[in-house]
Design a protein around this motif. Structure first.
Motif, PDB file in Angstrom:
ATOM      1  N   VAL A  35       0.833  -1.024   0.025  1.00 60.90           N
ATOM      2  CA  VAL A  35      -0.043   0.234   0.042  1.00 60.90           C
ATOM      3  C   VAL A  35       0.818   1.318   0.090  1.00 60.90           C
ATOM      4  O   VAL A  35       0.321   2.314  -0.074  1.00 60.90           O
ATOM      5  N   THR A  36       2.168   1.013   0.375  1.00 65.22           N
ATOM      6  CA  THR A  36       2.845   2.452   0.166  1.00 65.22           C
ATOM      7  C   THR A  36       3.777   2.486  -0.938  1.00 65.22           C
ATOM      8  O   THR A  36       3.587   3.064  -1.776  1.00 65.22           O
ATOM      9  N   VAL A  37       5.106   1.744  -0.983  1.00 62.71           N
ATOM     10  CA  VAL A  37       6.130   1.665  -2.137  1.00 62.71           C
ATOM     11  C   VAL A  37       5.420   1.351  -3.243  1.00 62.71           C
ATOM     12  O   VAL A  37       5.604   2.082  -4.228  1.00 62.71           O
ATOM     13  N   LEU A  38       4.670   0.017  -3.494  1.00 65.31           N
ATOM     14  CA  LEU A  38       4.426  -0.159  -4.677  1.00 65.31           C
ATOM     15  C   LEU A  38       3.331   0.426  -5.446  1.00 65.31           C
ATOM     16  O   LEU A  38       2.982   0.699  -6.476  1.00 65.31           O
ATOM     17  N   ALA A  39       2.396   1.193  -4.309  1.00 67.01           N
ATOM     18  CA  ALA A  39       1.267   1.947  -4.740  1.00 67.01           C
ATOM     19  C   ALA A  39       1.346   3.433  -5.202  1.00 67.01           C
ATOM     20  O   ALA A  39       0.898   3.704  -6.283  1.00 67.01           O
ATOM     21  N   MET A  40       2.382   3.924  -4.407  1.00 63.11           N
ATOM     22  CA  MET A  40       2.599   5.557  -4.447  1.00 63.11           C
ATOM     23  C   MET A  40       3.720   5.915  -5.348  1.00 63.11           C
ATOM     24  O   MET A  40       3.552   7.088  -5.691  1.00 63.11           O
ATOM     25  N   VAL A  41       4.733   5.334  -5.379  1.00 64.99           N
ATOM     26  CA  VAL A  41       5.803   5.352  -6.021  1.00 64.99           C
ATOM     27  C   VAL A  41       5.524   5.811  -7.658  1.00 64.99           C
ATOM     28  O   VAL A  41       5.899   7.057  -8.067  1.00 64.99           O
ATOM     29  N   PRO A  42       4.578   5.218  -8.259  1.00 67.86           N
ATOM     30  CA  PRO A  42       4.191   5.347  -9.768  1.00 67.86           C
ATOM     31  C   PRO A  42       3.133   6.536  -9.835  1.00 67.86           C
ATOM     32  O   PRO A  42       3.238   7.285 -10.772  1.00 67.86           O
ATOM     33  N   GLU A  43       2.952   7.081  -8.538  1.00 70.47           N
ATOM     34  CA  GLU A  43       1.930   8.229  -8.588  1.00 70.47           C
ATOM     35  C   GLU A  43       2.772   9.665  -8.377  1.00 70.47           C
ATOM     36  O   GLU A  43       1.970  10.453  -8.218  1.00 70.47           O
ATOM     37  N   TRP A  51     -12.861  -2.442   4.602  1.00 73.71           N
ATOM     38  CA  TRP A  51     -13.358  -1.190   5.290  1.00 73.71           C
ATOM     39  C   TRP A  51     -12.566  -0.027   5.326  1.00 73.71           C
ATOM     40  O   TRP A  51     -13.289   0.972   5.185  1.00 73.71           O
ATOM     41  N   ALA A  52     -11.261  -0.253   4.900  1.00 71.41           N
ATOM     42  CA  ALA A  52     -10.426   1.080   4.620  1.00 71.41           C
ATOM     43  C   ALA A  52     -11.046   1.769   3.375  1.00 71.41           C
ATOM     44  O   ALA A  52     -11.118   2.988   3.448  1.00 71.41           O
ATOM     45  N   LEU A  56      -2.403   3.480   7.408  1.00 74.39           N
ATOM     46  CA  LEU A  56      -0.929   2.918   7.024  1.00 74.39           C
ATOM     47  C   LEU A  56      -0.395   2.235   8.337  1.00 74.39           C
ATOM     48  O   LEU A  56       0.310   1.350   8.243  1.00 74.39           O
ATOM     49  N   ALA A  57      -0.845   2.936   9.651  1.00 73.61           N
ATOM     50  CA  ALA A  57      -0.337   2.427  10.767  1.00 73.61           C
ATOM     51  C   ALA A  57      -0.870   1.012  10.903  1.00 73.61           C
ATOM     52  O   ALA A  57      -0.342   0.175  11.454  1.00 73.61           O
ATOM     53  N   LEU A  58      -2.178   0.912  10.504  1.00 75.72           N
ATOM     54  CA  LEU A  58      -3.036  -0.543  10.503  1.00 75.72           C
ATOM     55  C   LEU A  58      -2.337  -1.412   9.643  1.00 75.72           C
ATOM     56  O   LEU A  58      -2.009  -2.583  10.158  1.00 75.72           O
TER      57      LEU A  58
END
Length: 618
Positions: free
Chosen positions: A505-513, A572-573, A606-608
């Motif tokens: 949910v962090t590196v692989l999701a947001m780096v391309p964006e 749910w997120a 992200l903490a979850l």
């Protein structure tokens, strides 16, 4: 009604018709939002700050204030002393040759100049030179200094904010050192100026572009070549570890995403809206799709279901980032500069409605599985002879996989295929609604003040043919980098103490964006919060209505084990995030407090994910 229509009217002012077309595309549904210009802007129409960025350092300007600045002192520490030292050593070499004494004198002068060049001017005078000394110089002196200048050019260019130092070295190497030494003097008076620099450091160079491409993306492009070389030449990880290869492969996605975005914007701005919509729908998702498909193929070859779970985490992470983080960070940065920002709540309502539809469709199989699936546990035990205390069970979950064959084949799989047809159909209806039948929602007006008759003089950075070539090359390299990232992610997901959910949910999701985040922030700083909010909504809608159906279609033709059933945390997120962002968007206003709320919720989620146990199969 008249007041409301006037309050949401958007007037576009641009230098030419191509640029106006690009700006109009930014307000259209289904089009990626792009901030950078696709045409060359006349330098004479730009501010003095921008003119200085693109100057050749060959003129004397009025300078007030001290030349002893922080940036100039840093120049001496990083560049000046060793460039000056090399010039001094080369001057001694030239003096020893006797014939090269004229060039020795020049090098001695330039040694002092490069130690502190600020406020001094290299000027040209009409003199003649000795031919023998020129040969000695070109054989002995010039090659040594060329190495020094190339090193200084590379280092100062990569630091971006010290690009003036790079320009100074380029001009010295290409012009001054090739001139007869008698024609070059160092003075502070005005004549024919060869080189004059006042500042070695300029913060505004983050705006600098090369052929329409931001300098940061240009500087990261060599990383793509390095990634491909070490990835495919060092197969057995003799010289570079898998972790380093993964890091370079993921980082290489950033410049390639920028080039793909520039290609899409260039083609769309020079074509009609139908062609633009097709290009945005296909290539707009190519970055994410390249990673998802290569990851699923890698997991299928390895027989590891963890890759499919990481893909689902990346999909969910993209949704959460686009729904919460991108609008939130844009509201914060824009709200710090502008007290309150307004946006077209009606056009935002279209994106919100499509978000509700898409989220509902994507997670419908998950809800269906929870309603009708079997709740199973991997192991239960109890103390011998104890019949009063409850059993202790491990890894209890709903059987949402193909293990429950009757439910999967008869109910879940047909539902998934039905949704994969309905979601793209809803996307197509959204295109027709916003681009044709109800285009007045956006109320876009192109001002005639700037672009009337200017189209004939517009010079595009990339022609359509060039944009297509760049788009294809960037897509191929993107696929290669995605393949390398998924190939070398195994040590990270196997040995890392961080949850695989969090990595997805962090590196692989947001780096391309990252390019999209930068675009959104730039729109917010210009008090155009509408486009900042549309940046995230556009990506989120494309993830649900295009990318996921494409993954389902791919899995139907080549079974890689991708099942559209998500974990409870993803479900749910995502639902909570959509409800929250629609509540905040209701009033058509934004400020930094609302943005802070969105970012805080994103960080809580992200903490979850960070503390969540590993998903099944990992």
């Amino acid at each position: 009604d008249v007041w409301q229509e006037a309050s949401i009217r958007t007037t576009i002012r641009a230098e030419n018709e191509v640029e106006a077309h690009k700006l109009a595309n930014n307000y259209r549904f289904g089009f990626r939002k792009w901030k950078s210009h696709v045409t060359e802007r006349p330098i004479e129409d730009r501010s003095d700050v921008v003119k200085e960025l693109y100057s050749d350092l060959n003129y004397i300007k009025h300078h007030s204030g001290s030349l002893v600045t922080f940036g100039n002192v840093i120049y001496v520490l990083l560049f000046g002393w060793w460039i000056s030292l090399f010039y001094f050593l080369v001057s001694l070499l030239m003096f020893c040759t006797i014939a090269g004494i004229p060039y020795g004198k020049l090098c001695l002068q330039l040694s002092g100049y490069f130690l502190w060049p600020f406020g001094k001017a290299l000027q040209k005078v009409s003199e003649k030179s000795c031919r023998l000394s020129t040969y000695v110089w070109l054989v002995l002196g010039y090659p040594l200094l060329a190495v020094v200048h190339f090193l200084a050019i590379f280092l100062s260019w990569m630091l971006v904010f010290t690009i003036p130092v790079s320009k100074m070295n380029v001009r010295t190497l290409s012009i001054i050192l090739l001139m007869p030494p008698e024609e070059v003097i160092i003075r502070t008076v005005k004549k024919v100026i060869l080189l004059c620099c006042y500042r070695a450091f300029n913060w505004y160079y983050y705006k600098f572009t090369v052929d329409g491409i931001n300098v940061f993306a240009v500087n990261l492009l060599p990383l793509v070549i390095i990634t491909l070389v070490i990835g495919y030449m060092d197969k057995d990880n003799y010289y570079v570890s898998s972790e380093a290869k993964f890091a370079t492969a993921v980082s290489s996605i950033i410049p390639l995403s920028y080039y793909i975005g520039m290609g899409i914007a260039s083609i769309s701005a020079q074509s009609n809206f139908a062609v633009g919509a097709v290009v945005n729908a296909t290539f707009g998702s190519i970055t994410e799709m390249a990673f998802y498909i290569t990851a699923l193929l890698q997991g299928h070859r390895a027989g590891n279901n963890c890759y499919a779970e990481i893909v689902k985490s990346a999909l969910t992470g993209t949704l959460l980032g686009c729904i919460l983080f991108i609008p939130g960070i844009c509201m914060i940065i824009g709200g710090c500069k502008h007290r309150e920002q307004r946006f077209n709540s009606r056009s935002a309502g279209v994106s919100s409605a499509l978000l509700f539809i898409s989220i509902g469709g994507v997670f419908a199989p998950t809800l269906f599985s929870k309603a009708y699936g079997n709740f199973i546990c991997e192991g239960c035990n109890n103390s011998p002879g104890n019949t009063t205390k409850p059993f202790l069970c491990n890894n209890c979950h709903y059987d949402l996989s193909e293990n429950n064959r009757p439910l999967f084949l008869s109910h879940i799989e047909p539902l998934v295929y039905t949704i994969s047809v309905l979601l793209p159909a809803a996307y197509l209806i959204g295109l027709i609604f916003t681009l044709k039948t109800h285009s007045h929602i956006y109320d876009i007006h192109i001002s005639d003040t700037h672009c009337h008759g200017a189209d004939h003089g517009a010079v595009v950075h990339w022609s359509r043919s060039r944009a297509v070539v760049v788009l294809i090359l960037a897509t191929v390299m993107m696929a290669a980098c995605a393949d390398l990232s998924t190939e070398h992610i195994k040590p990270i997901i196997s040995n890392s103490s961080v949850s695989q959910y969090f990595i997805g949910v962090t590196v692989l999701a947001m780096v391309p964006e990252l390019p999209e985040i930068v675009n959104g922030i730039q729109f917010a700083l210009q008090n155009n919060i509408s486009l900042s909010l549309e940046v995230g909504s556009c990506i989120a809608v494309q993830v649900c209505m295009l990318q996921i159906p494409l993954l389902i279609l791919f899995n139907a033709f080549y079974d890689v084990g991708f099942v559209l059933v998500f974990s409870d945390l993803h479900l749910w997120a995502s639902i909570f995030s959509v409800i929250l962002v629609n509540y905040i968007f209701m009033d058509g206003k934004s400020d930094y407090f609302q943005g802070t709320a969105l970012v805080v919720v994103y960080l809580i989620l992200l903490a979850l994910y960070f503390f969540a146990p590993a998903p099944l199969g990992c």
